[in-house]
Design a protein around this motif. Structure first.
Motif, PDB file in Angstrom:
ATOM      1  N   LEU A  20      29.562  -3.179   8.444  1.00  0.00           N
ATOM      2  CA  LEU A  20      28.720  -3.237   9.638  1.00  0.00           C
ATOM      3  C   LEU A  20      27.279  -3.515   9.213  1.00  0.00           C
ATOM      4  CD1 LEU A  20      30.176  -0.059  11.410  1.00  0.00           C
ATOM      5  CD2 LEU A  20      30.919  -2.426  11.689  1.00  0.00           C
ATOM      6  N   SER A  21      26.380  -3.627  10.172  1.00  0.00           N
ATOM      7  CA  SER A  21      24.977  -3.893   9.829  1.00  0.00           C
ATOM      8  C   SER A  21      24.039  -3.025  10.658  1.00  0.00           C
ATOM      9  CB  SER A  21      24.638  -5.372  10.042  1.00  0.00           C
ATOM     10  OG  SER A  21      24.727  -5.714  11.412  1.00  0.00           O
ATOM     11  N   CYS A  22      22.856  -2.793  10.100  1.00  0.00           N
ATOM     12  CA  CYS A  22      21.816  -2.043  10.802  1.00  0.00           C
ATOM     13  C   CYS A  22      20.462  -2.545  10.312  1.00  0.00           C
ATOM     14  CB  CYS A  22      21.955  -0.540  10.543  1.00  0.00           C
ATOM     15  SG  CYS A  22      21.665  -0.063   8.825  1.00  0.00           S
ATOM     16  N   THR A  23      19.399  -2.083  10.928  1.00  0.00           N
ATOM     17  CA  THR A  23      18.044  -2.456  10.509  1.00  0.00           C
ATOM     18  C   THR A  23      17.373  -1.240   9.883  1.00  0.00           C
ATOM     19  OG1 THR A  23      17.862  -4.067  12.301  1.00  0.00           O
ATOM     20  CG2 THR A  23      15.817  -3.364  11.261  1.00  0.00           C
ATOM     21  N   LEU A  24      16.756  -1.441   8.720  1.00  0.00           N
ATOM     22  CA  LEU A  24      16.097  -0.340   8.013  1.00  0.00           C
ATOM     23  C   LEU A  24      14.611  -0.638   7.830  1.00  0.00           C
ATOM     24  CD1 LEU A  24      16.198   2.332   6.383  1.00  0.00           C
ATOM     25  CD2 LEU A  24      16.728   0.951   4.360  1.00  0.00           C
ATOM     26  N   THR A  25      13.784   0.341   8.186  1.00  0.00           N
ATOM     27  CA  THR A  25      12.333   0.256   7.995  1.00  0.00           C
ATOM     28  C   THR A  25      11.848   1.536   7.324  1.00  0.00           C
ATOM     29  OG1 THR A  25      12.107  -1.036  10.036  1.00  0.00           O
ATOM     30  CG2 THR A  25      10.099  -0.065   9.130  1.00  0.00           C
ATOM     31  N   VAL A  26      10.982   1.385   6.322  1.00  0.00           N
ATOM     32  CA  VAL A  26      10.350   2.541   5.675  1.00  0.00           C
ATOM     33  C   VAL A  26       8.851   2.282   5.655  1.00  0.00           C
ATOM     34  CG1 VAL A  26      10.207   3.973   3.610  1.00  0.00           C
ATOM     35  CG2 VAL A  26      12.380   2.885   4.211  1.00  0.00           C
ATOM     36  N   GLU A  27       8.075   3.140   6.316  1.00  0.00           N
ATOM     37  CA  GLU A  27       6.633   2.887   6.394  1.00  0.00           C
ATOM     38  C   GLU A  27       5.818   4.169   6.333  1.00  0.00           C
ATOM     39  OE1 GLU A  27       6.181   4.087  10.756  1.00  0.00           O
ATOM     40  OE2 GLU A  27       4.724   3.773   9.163  1.00  0.00           O
ATOM     41  N   CYS A  28       4.555   3.991   5.947  1.00  0.00           N
ATOM     42  CA  CYS A  28       3.641   5.137   5.823  1.00  0.00           C
ATOM     43  C   CYS A  28       2.305   4.810   6.488  1.00  0.00           C
ATOM     44  CB  CYS A  28       3.446   5.497   4.349  1.00  0.00           C
ATOM     45  SG  CYS A  28       2.849   4.130   3.327  1.00  0.00           S
ATOM     46  N   ARG A  29       2.361   4.118   7.627  1.00  0.00           N
ATOM     47  CA  ARG A  29       1.137   3.665   8.307  1.00  0.00           C
ATOM     48  C   ARG A  29       0.248   4.818   8.754  1.00  0.00           C
ATOM     49  NH1 ARG A  29       3.353  -0.033  12.945  1.00  0.00           N
ATOM     50  NH2 ARG A  29       4.937   1.613  12.931  1.00  0.00           N
ATOM     51  N   ASP A  30       0.858   5.974   8.974  1.00  0.00           N
ATOM     52  CA  ASP A  30       0.082   7.138   9.407  1.00  0.00           C
ATOM     53  C   ASP A  30      -0.978   7.523   8.376  1.00  0.00           C
ATOM     54  OD1 ASP A  30       1.209  10.238  11.033  1.00  0.00           O
ATOM     55  OD2 ASP A  30      -0.531   8.954  11.322  1.00  0.00           O
ATOM     56  N   ILE A  31      -0.683   7.237   7.099  1.00  0.00           N
ATOM     57  CA  ILE A  31      -1.630   7.583   6.027  1.00  0.00           C
ATOM     58  C   ILE A  31      -2.900   6.743   6.133  1.00  0.00           C
ATOM     59  CG2 ILE A  31      -1.989   7.565   3.516  1.00  0.00           C
ATOM     60  CD1 ILE A  31       0.919   8.219   3.144  1.00  0.00           C
ATOM     61  N   LEU A  32      -2.755   5.491   6.606  1.00  0.00           N
ATOM     62  CA  LEU A  32      -3.909   4.588   6.683  1.00  0.00           C
ATOM     63  C   LEU A  32      -5.037   5.168   7.537  1.00  0.00           C
ATOM     64  CD1 LEU A  32      -2.028   1.175   7.129  1.00  0.00           C
ATOM     65  CD2 LEU A  32      -2.934   2.176   5.019  1.00  0.00           C
ATOM     66  N   ASP A  33      -4.673   5.991   8.518  1.00  0.00           N
ATOM     67  CA  ASP A  33      -5.683   6.618   9.386  1.00  0.00           C
ATOM     68  C   ASP A  33      -6.073   8.015   8.912  1.00  0.00           C
ATOM     69  OD1 ASP A  33      -5.650   4.412  11.143  1.00  0.00           O
ATOM     70  OD2 ASP A  33      -3.896   5.214  12.186  1.00  0.00           O
ATOM     71  N   ASN A  34      -5.479   8.443   7.793  1.00  0.00           N
ATOM     72  CA  ASN A  34      -5.758   9.797   7.295  1.00  0.00           C
ATOM     73  C   ASN A  34      -5.974   9.804   5.782  1.00  0.00           C
ATOM     74  OD1 ASN A  34      -5.067  11.781   9.736  1.00  0.00           O
ATOM     75  ND2 ASN A  34      -3.530  10.149   9.732  1.00  0.00           N
ATOM     76  N   LYS A  35      -6.633   8.768   5.273  1.00  0.00           N
ATOM     77  CA  LYS A  35      -6.823   8.647   3.827  1.00  0.00           C
ATOM     78  C   LYS A  35      -7.669   9.780   3.247  1.00  0.00           C
ATOM     79  CE  LYS A  35      -6.061   3.715   3.119  1.00  0.00           C
ATOM     80  NZ  LYS A  35      -6.624   2.444   2.615  1.00  0.00           N
ATOM     81  N   ASP A  36      -8.468  10.408   4.091  1.00  0.00           N
ATOM     82  CA  ASP A  36      -9.292  11.524   3.613  1.00  0.00           C
ATOM     83  C   ASP A  36      -8.442  12.730   3.223  1.00  0.00           C
ATOM     84  OD1 ASP A  36      -9.967  13.339   6.594  1.00  0.00           O
ATOM     85  OD2 ASP A  36      -8.740  11.540   6.446  1.00  0.00           O
ATOM     86  N   LYS A  37      -7.205  12.783   3.726  1.00  0.00           N
ATOM     87  CA  LYS A  37      -6.303  13.892   3.399  1.00  0.00           C
ATOM     88  C   LYS A  37      -5.422  13.583   2.187  1.00  0.00           C
ATOM     89  CE  LYS A  37      -5.776  15.356   8.245  1.00  0.00           C
ATOM     90  NZ  LYS A  37      -4.776  15.585   9.323  1.00  0.00           N
ATOM     91  N   LEU A  38      -5.378  12.321   1.781  1.00  0.00           N
ATOM     92  CA  LEU A  38      -4.458  11.880   0.730  1.00  0.00           C
ATOM     93  C   LEU A  38      -4.879  12.412  -0.636  1.00  0.00           C
ATOM     94  CD1 LEU A  38      -1.930  10.066   0.407  1.00  0.00           C
ATOM     95  CD2 LEU A  38      -3.480   8.188  -0.154  1.00  0.00           C
ATOM     96  N   LYS A  39      -3.906  12.883  -1.409  1.00  0.00           N
ATOM     97  CA  LYS A  39      -4.179  13.405  -2.748  1.00  0.00           C
ATOM     98  C   LYS A  39      -4.726  12.307  -3.657  1.00  0.00           C
ATOM     99  CE  LYS A  39      -0.873  17.240  -3.114  1.00  0.00           C
ATOM    100  NZ  LYS A  39       0.308  17.749  -3.860  1.00  0.00           N
ATOM    101  N   ASP A  40      -5.578  12.709  -4.595  1.00  0.00           N
ATOM    102  CA  ASP A  40      -6.146  11.761  -5.552  1.00  0.00           C
ATOM    103  C   ASP A  40      -5.042  11.074  -6.347  1.00  0.00           C
ATOM    104  OD1 ASP A  40      -9.001  13.880  -6.390  1.00  0.00           O
ATOM    105  OD2 ASP A  40      -8.672  12.468  -4.751  1.00  0.00           O
ATOM    106  N   GLY A  41      -5.201   9.776  -6.561  1.00  0.00           N
ATOM    107  CA  GLY A  41      -4.238   9.026  -7.357  1.00  0.00           C
ATOM    108  C   GLY A  41      -3.065   8.483  -6.573  1.00  0.00           C
ATOM    109  N   LYS A  42      -2.965   8.840  -5.287  1.00  0.00           N
ATOM    110  CA  LYS A  42      -1.832   8.399  -4.470  1.00  0.00           C
ATOM    111  C   LYS A  42      -2.118   7.108  -3.701  1.00  0.00           C
ATOM    112  CE  LYS A  42       1.258  11.631  -5.234  1.00  0.00           C
ATOM    113  NZ  LYS A  42       2.649  11.346  -5.658  1.00  0.00           N
ATOM    114  N   GLU A  43      -3.388   6.665  -3.719  1.00  0.00           N
ATOM    115  CA  GLU A  43      -3.754   5.471  -2.952  1.00  0.00           C
ATOM    116  C   GLU A  43      -2.929   4.250  -3.370  1.00  0.00           C
ATOM    117  OE1 GLU A  43      -7.334   8.141  -3.465  1.00  0.00           O
ATOM    118  OE2 GLU A  43      -5.839   7.247  -4.782  1.00  0.00           O
ATOM    119  N   LYS A  44      -2.627   4.164  -4.664  1.00  0.00           N
ATOM    120  CA  LYS A  44      -1.913   2.990  -5.177  1.00  0.00           C
ATOM    121  C   LYS A  44      -0.481   2.900  -4.651  1.00  0.00           C
ATOM    122  CE  LYS A  44      -0.633   5.489  -9.385  1.00  0.00           C
ATOM    123  NZ  LYS A  44      -0.778   5.564 -10.848  1.00  0.00           N
TER     124      LYS A  44
END
Length: 386
Positions: A264-288
């Motif tokens: 069978l078939s399905c559609t798969l999406t994996v995203e982290c767009r929420d981080i783009l608006d919360n970069k001030d909360k992101l741990k150091d070194g994780k930007e990459k």
């Protein structure tokens, strides 16, 4: 006369040649760049100073240790140290219930150990056990609440076994020579440690209680603070949010039936767009690890076998695409739990951040390995920053 001069010259040349040889040898063998710091736990190094130096100077860090028959090495790559808190990286062998573990996994090629209770990973280190008795591929398992659960595959090189350390709360088992049937069973669902009788089983469960859950219960009991009215109002708002509940029914893993003749078939999406608006909360070194557009994978149409679940599809596609993926093989909710994708882990962007999944726009109320897919389903994995 000539022989006398020759002897004098040799007496002068030989010491100089020896000195030059020694200097060249030292230059060839020393770490001229100073890019790597090396320490031994037996020398009791001041870990705060060591971590601070490695972090500030952007150096790799190697720390060797041994305890009884355990020889091990911690490795922090450049830029992988996130903080410099005090830490104890000692590892202790765990000999209790070794016979039970051998019976359960069906192999005697095991190394059982625990981390020090005062450990603080300070980032994303690798751990290598040296001179381990291995037979084929080695796997990391966790022992808690009297059950053995699969954690992850490891990298074996001769008699050395290496893996990224992400969990440190309980008892851990490195095992090789595990037969495929047992491995498949443990990967799907945690199995109880084999015991001689009911009394021994109860003792095992008591001695291997999940330390993380125990600490949470203790903290909850010791807290005497009352929830404020504002906090209650906030909870009500969350409960009335627009998040939909899935209409799908959960299935137990032992009930799952996969038909490999039907694709069978399905559609798969994996995203982290929420981080783009919360970069001030992101741990150091994780930007990459955060793509510019926020999409790690897809949207992409993929195939699966009839009867497979959401976790099956995600795990296979991440592996085939070379995207780092980390999940607990079993949780108290009888389902796999996704901890990290593309090296983005729970709590990397705030205390409540982590991975959530949706199917056809709805958020299921049960684990991803219990959601059996239908043809044409739309799977959406999102790194949520609450």
């Amino acid at each position: 006369m000539k022989k006398s001069n020759l002897k004098k010259n040799l007496a002068f040349i030989i010491p100089i040649a020896a000195i030059l040889f020694f200097i060249v040898f030292k230059l060839c063998t020393m770490d001229i760049s100073g890019a790597t710091l090396k320490y031994d736990l037996n020398d009791n190094p001041d870990m705060v100073k060591v971590l601070t130096e490695a972090k500030n100077d952007s150096k790799a860090l190697i720390i060797n240790g041994n305890n009884d028959d355990l020889n091990y090495t911690w490795t922090y790559d450049k830029g992988k140290i996130t903080d410099t808190k005090k830490t104890n990286l000692e590892i202790k062998p765990y000999t209790k219930y070794k016979k039970n573990i051998v019976k359960t996994l069906g192999t005697s090629n095991i190394t059982v150990f625990t981390y020090n209770k005062d450990i603080n990973l300070n980032g994303s280190p690798r751990l290598t056990f040296k001179e381990v008795n291995t037979k084929g591929n080695a796997y990391l398992f966790e022992l808690k609440n009297g059950k053995v659960s699969y954690v992850k595959d490891t990298v074996s090189n001769d008699n050395d076994i290496t893996f990224d350390v992400t969990k440190t709360d309980n008892i851990y088992i490195l095992a090789s020579g595990v037969n495929s049937k047992t491995l498949t069973s443990v990967k799907k669902k945690a199995v109880s440690l084999k015991a001689e009788n009911k009394k021994e089983k109860e003792k095992i469960e008591k001695d291997t209680k999940d330390k993380k859950e125990e600490s949470k219960k203790t903290a909850k009991k010791s807290s005497s603070k009352k929830v404020s009215k504002a906090s209650n109002d906030k909870k009500k708002k969350v409960s009335k949010s627009k998040i939909k509940k899935s209409k799908g029914s959960p299935i137990n893993l032992d009930e799952q039936k996969v038909d490999k003749k039907t694709t069978l078939s399905c559609t798969l999406t994996v995203e982290c767009r929420d981080i783009l608006d919360n970069k001030d909360k992101l741990k150091d070194g994780k930007e990459k690890n955060v793509p510019k557009n926020g999409y790690i994978y897809g949207p992409r149409k993929v195939t699966f076998y009839d009867g497979e679940n959401v976790y099956d599809v995600l795990e296979r596609e991440m592996r085939n695409s070379g995207i780092p993926f980390d999940a607990d093989g079993y949780t108290e909710y009888s389902s796999a739990y996704v901890r990290g994708i593309n090296n983005l882990y729970e709590f990397d962007c705030g205390k409540s951040s982590g991975w959530l999944y949706y199917v056809n726009g709805s958020r299921p109320s049960f684990g991803c390995s219990r959601y059996v897919l239908n043809d044409g389903d739309n799977i959406h994995w999102e790194f949520d920053v609450k």
